[in-house]
Design a protein around this motif. Structure first.
Motif, PDB file in Angstrom:
ATOM      1  N   MET A   1       0.837  -1.171   0.000  1.00 21.42           N
ATOM      2  CA  MET A   1       0.000   0.000   0.000  1.00 21.42           C
ATOM      3  C   MET A   1       0.882   1.233   0.000  1.00 21.42           C
ATOM      4  N   THR A   2       0.514   2.234  -0.777  1.00 24.21           N
ATOM      5  CA  THR A   2       1.272   3.468  -0.869  1.00 24.21           C
ATOM      6  C   THR A   2       1.169   4.244   0.435  1.00 24.21           C
ATOM      7  N   ARG A   3       2.279   4.784   0.867  1.00 21.46           N
ATOM      8  CA  ARG A   3       2.284   5.568   2.098  1.00 21.46           C
ATOM      9  C   ARG A   3       1.899   7.010   1.803  1.00 21.46           C
ATOM     10  N   LEU A   4       1.161   7.592   2.720  1.00 26.04           N
ATOM     11  CA  LEU A   4       0.810   9.000   2.605  1.00 26.04           C
ATOM     12  C   LEU A   4       2.002   9.849   3.008  1.00 26.04           C
ATOM     13  N   SER A   5       2.157  10.971   2.352  1.00 23.29           N
ATOM     14  CA  SER A   5       3.168  11.927   2.799  1.00 23.29           C
ATOM     15  C   SER A   5       2.664  12.546   4.101  1.00 23.29           C
ATOM     16  N   LEU A   6       3.569  13.088   4.871  1.00 22.51           N
ATOM     17  CA  LEU A   6       3.183  13.713   6.139  1.00 22.51           C
ATOM     18  C   LEU A   6       2.183  14.850   5.920  1.00 22.51           C
ATOM     19  N   PRO A   7       2.400  15.740   4.943  1.00 20.81           N
ATOM     20  CA  PRO A   7       1.398  16.791   4.731  1.00 20.81           C
ATOM     21  C   PRO A   7       0.010  16.242   4.382  1.00 20.81           C
ATOM     22  N   THR A   8      -0.036  15.188   3.571  1.00 20.54           N
ATOM     23  CA  THR A   8      -1.320  14.584   3.210  1.00 20.54           C
ATOM     24  C   THR A   8      -1.983  13.962   4.436  1.00 20.54           C
ATOM     25  N   LEU A   9      -1.204  13.267   5.245  1.00 21.76           N
ATOM     26  CA  LEU A   9      -1.733  12.681   6.472  1.00 21.76           C
ATOM     27  C   LEU A   9      -2.292  13.767   7.388  1.00 21.76           C
ATOM     28  N   VAL A  10      -1.543  14.834   7.582  1.00 21.33           N
ATOM     29  CA  VAL A  10      -1.977  15.915   8.468  1.00 21.33           C
ATOM     30  C   VAL A  10      -3.266  16.544   7.942  1.00 21.33           C
ATOM     31  N   LEU A  11      -3.323  16.814   6.647  1.00 18.95           N
ATOM     32  CA  LEU A  11      -4.538  17.411   6.079  1.00 18.95           C
ATOM     33  C   LEU A  11      -5.739  16.477   6.210  1.00 18.95           C
ATOM     34  N   ARG A  12      -5.535  15.197   5.935  1.00 20.15           N
ATOM     35  CA  ARG A  12      -6.624  14.232   6.031  1.00 20.15           C
ATOM     36  C   ARG A  12      -7.094  14.109   7.480  1.00 20.15           C
ATOM     37  N   TYR A  13      -6.152  13.953   8.406  1.00 18.64           N
ATOM     38  CA  TYR A  13      -6.504  13.796   9.822  1.00 18.64           C
ATOM     39  C   TYR A  13      -7.198  15.059  10.338  1.00 18.64           C
ATOM     40  N   ALA A  14      -6.672  16.224   9.961  1.00 21.19           N
ATOM     41  CA  ALA A  14      -7.287  17.488  10.389  1.00 21.19           C
ATOM     42  C   ALA A  14      -8.684  17.632   9.795  1.00 21.19           C
ATOM     43  N   GLY A  15      -8.849  17.251   8.539  1.00 23.49           N
ATOM     44  CA  GLY A  15     -10.171  17.310   7.927  1.00 23.49           C
ATOM     45  C   GLY A  15     -11.169  16.421   8.642  1.00 23.49           C
ATOM     46  N   PHE A  16     -10.735  15.218   8.996  1.00 27.60           N
ATOM     47  CA  PHE A  16     -11.619  14.308   9.723  1.00 27.60           C
ATOM     48  C   PHE A  16     -11.917  14.841  11.121  1.00 27.60           C
ATOM     49  N   ALA A  17     -10.920  15.453  11.747  1.00 24.84           N
ATOM     50  CA  ALA A  17     -11.141  16.066  13.061  1.00 24.84           C
ATOM     51  C   ALA A  17     -12.175  17.185  12.952  1.00 24.84           C
ATOM     52  N   LEU A  18     -12.091  17.979  11.892  1.00 22.42           N
ATOM     53  CA  LEU A  18     -13.066  19.056  11.693  1.00 22.42           C
ATOM     54  C   LEU A  18     -14.469  18.491  11.474  1.00 22.42           C
ATOM     55  N   LEU A  19     -14.575  17.412  10.701  1.00 18.31           N
ATOM     56  CA  LEU A  19     -15.881  16.783  10.508  1.00 18.31           C
ATOM     57  C   LEU A  19     -16.446  16.264  11.831  1.00 18.31           C
ATOM     58  N   ALA A  20     -15.585  15.629  12.629  1.00 17.38           N
ATOM     59  CA  ALA A  20     -16.029  15.114  13.928  1.00 17.38           C
ATOM     60  C   ALA A  20     -16.399  16.260  14.870  1.00 17.38           C
ATOM     61  N   MET A  21     -15.626  17.358  14.840  1.00 18.83           N
ATOM     62  CA  MET A  21     -15.963  18.531  15.660  1.00 18.83           C
ATOM     63  C   MET A  21     -17.319  19.097  15.243  1.00 18.83           C
ATOM     64  N   ALA A  22     -17.556  19.191  13.938  1.00 23.67           N
ATOM     65  CA  ALA A  22     -18.830  19.718  13.451  1.00 23.67           C
ATOM     66  C   ALA A  22     -19.986  18.824  13.901  1.00 23.67           C
ATOM     67  N   ALA A  23     -19.791  17.510  13.822  1.00 19.65           N
ATOM     68  CA  ALA A  23     -20.825  16.582  14.286  1.00 19.65           C
ATOM     69  C   ALA A  23     -21.045  16.747  15.787  1.00 19.65           C
ATOM     70  N   ASN A  24     -19.958  16.881  16.534  1.00 24.42           N
ATOM     71  CA  ASN A  24     -20.024  17.049  17.976  1.00 24.42           C
ATOM     72  C   ASN A  24     -20.767  18.338  18.335  1.00 24.42           C
ATOM     73  N   LEU A  25     -20.292  19.456  17.800  1.00 19.91           N
ATOM     74  CA  LEU A  25     -20.883  20.746  18.156  1.00 19.91           C
ATOM     75  C   LEU A  25     -22.297  20.898  17.589  1.00 19.91           C
ATOM     76  N   GLY A  26     -22.545  20.326  16.421  1.00 15.23           N
ATOM     77  CA  GLY A  26     -23.902  20.353  15.878  1.00 15.23           C
ATOM     78  C   GLY A  26     -24.875  19.597  16.762  1.00 15.23           C
ATOM     79  N   THR A  27     -24.431  18.458  17.271  1.00 14.88           N
ATOM     80  CA  THR A  27     -25.258  17.688  18.193  1.00 14.88           C
ATOM     81  C   THR A  27     -25.502  18.479  19.469  1.00 14.88           C
ATOM     82  N   GLN A  28     -24.450  19.124  19.978  1.00 14.60           N
ATOM     83  CA  GLN A  28     -24.621  19.937  21.188  1.00 14.60           C
ATOM     84  C   GLN A  28     -25.644  21.046  20.968  1.00 14.60           C
ATOM     85  N   ARG A  29     -25.525  21.738  19.844  1.00 16.19           N
ATOM     86  CA  ARG A  29     -26.482  22.815  19.554  1.00 16.19           C
ATOM     87  C   ARG A  29     -27.905  22.277  19.487  1.00 16.19           C
ATOM     88  N   ALA A  30     -28.063  21.130  18.874  1.00 16.89           N
ATOM     89  CA  ALA A  30     -29.401  20.543  18.763  1.00 16.89           C
ATOM     90  C   ALA A  30     -29.967  20.232  20.150  1.00 16.89           C
TER      91      ALA A  30
END
Length: 153
Positions: A1-30
């Motif tokens: 399997m091809t390895r992700l570069s560090l910048p790609t990993l960071v962007l992907r992980y940060a993007g997923f963290a943002l999605l999870a934060m949005a789900a978290n905070l959206g649920t809280q607001r609801a």
């Protein structure tokens, strides 16, 4: 399997963290929309955390650690959740402190975002070492090298 570069990993992980934060905070607001924030804050934080955790686990398992399901889901999700206890305490503590200091939703959400950001950095390292280590040591392992390993060119 091809390895992700560090910048790609960071962007992907940060993007997923943002999605999870949005789900978290959206649920809280609801939840908070149903009444008095003083009474509903703890249930809102707890349910938001659970929803955010489920979103983040699903994305991390598939797209960060490339785990194809060798570990039974309930056991692995429990371990993933356990690794998140300290980081959740950090998140809840920061969110609650901001609420207690400024008594505003904007401050509470800023505290939540700060706590979640620091928590996700710590959580990645714990998950890589303890939750998804089996997936990372196989032939089709994680796209990121473990500490002490060199990344393929």
């Amino acid at each position: 399997m091809t390895r992700l570069s560090l910048p790609t990993l960071v962007l992907r992980y940060a993007g997923f963290a943002l999605l999870a934060m949005a789900a978290n905070l959206g649920t809280q607001r609801a939840v908070l929309a149903f009444g008095d924030p003083e009474q509903l804050l703890l249930p809102a934080i707890a349910l938001g955390t659970l929803i955010g955790l489920a979103v983040k686990y699903t994305l991390d398992k598939r797209w960060i650690f490339h785990d194809r399901g060798t570990t039974p889901l309930p056991r692995q999700f429990a371990l993933y959740s356990l690794m998140g206890l300290a980081t959740t305490a950090l998140f809840w503590g920061t969110e609650t402190a901001f609420w207690l200091l400024w008594h505003s939703d904007a401050a509470r959400e800023l505290g939540a975002a700060l706590g979640l950001t620091v928590g996700y950095v710590v959580k990645y390292r714990l998950d890589r070492r303890f939750v998804f280590a089996v997936a990372m040591t196989g032939e089709d392992s994680n796209e990121t090298p473990r500490e002490g390993q060199e990344q393929a060119a």
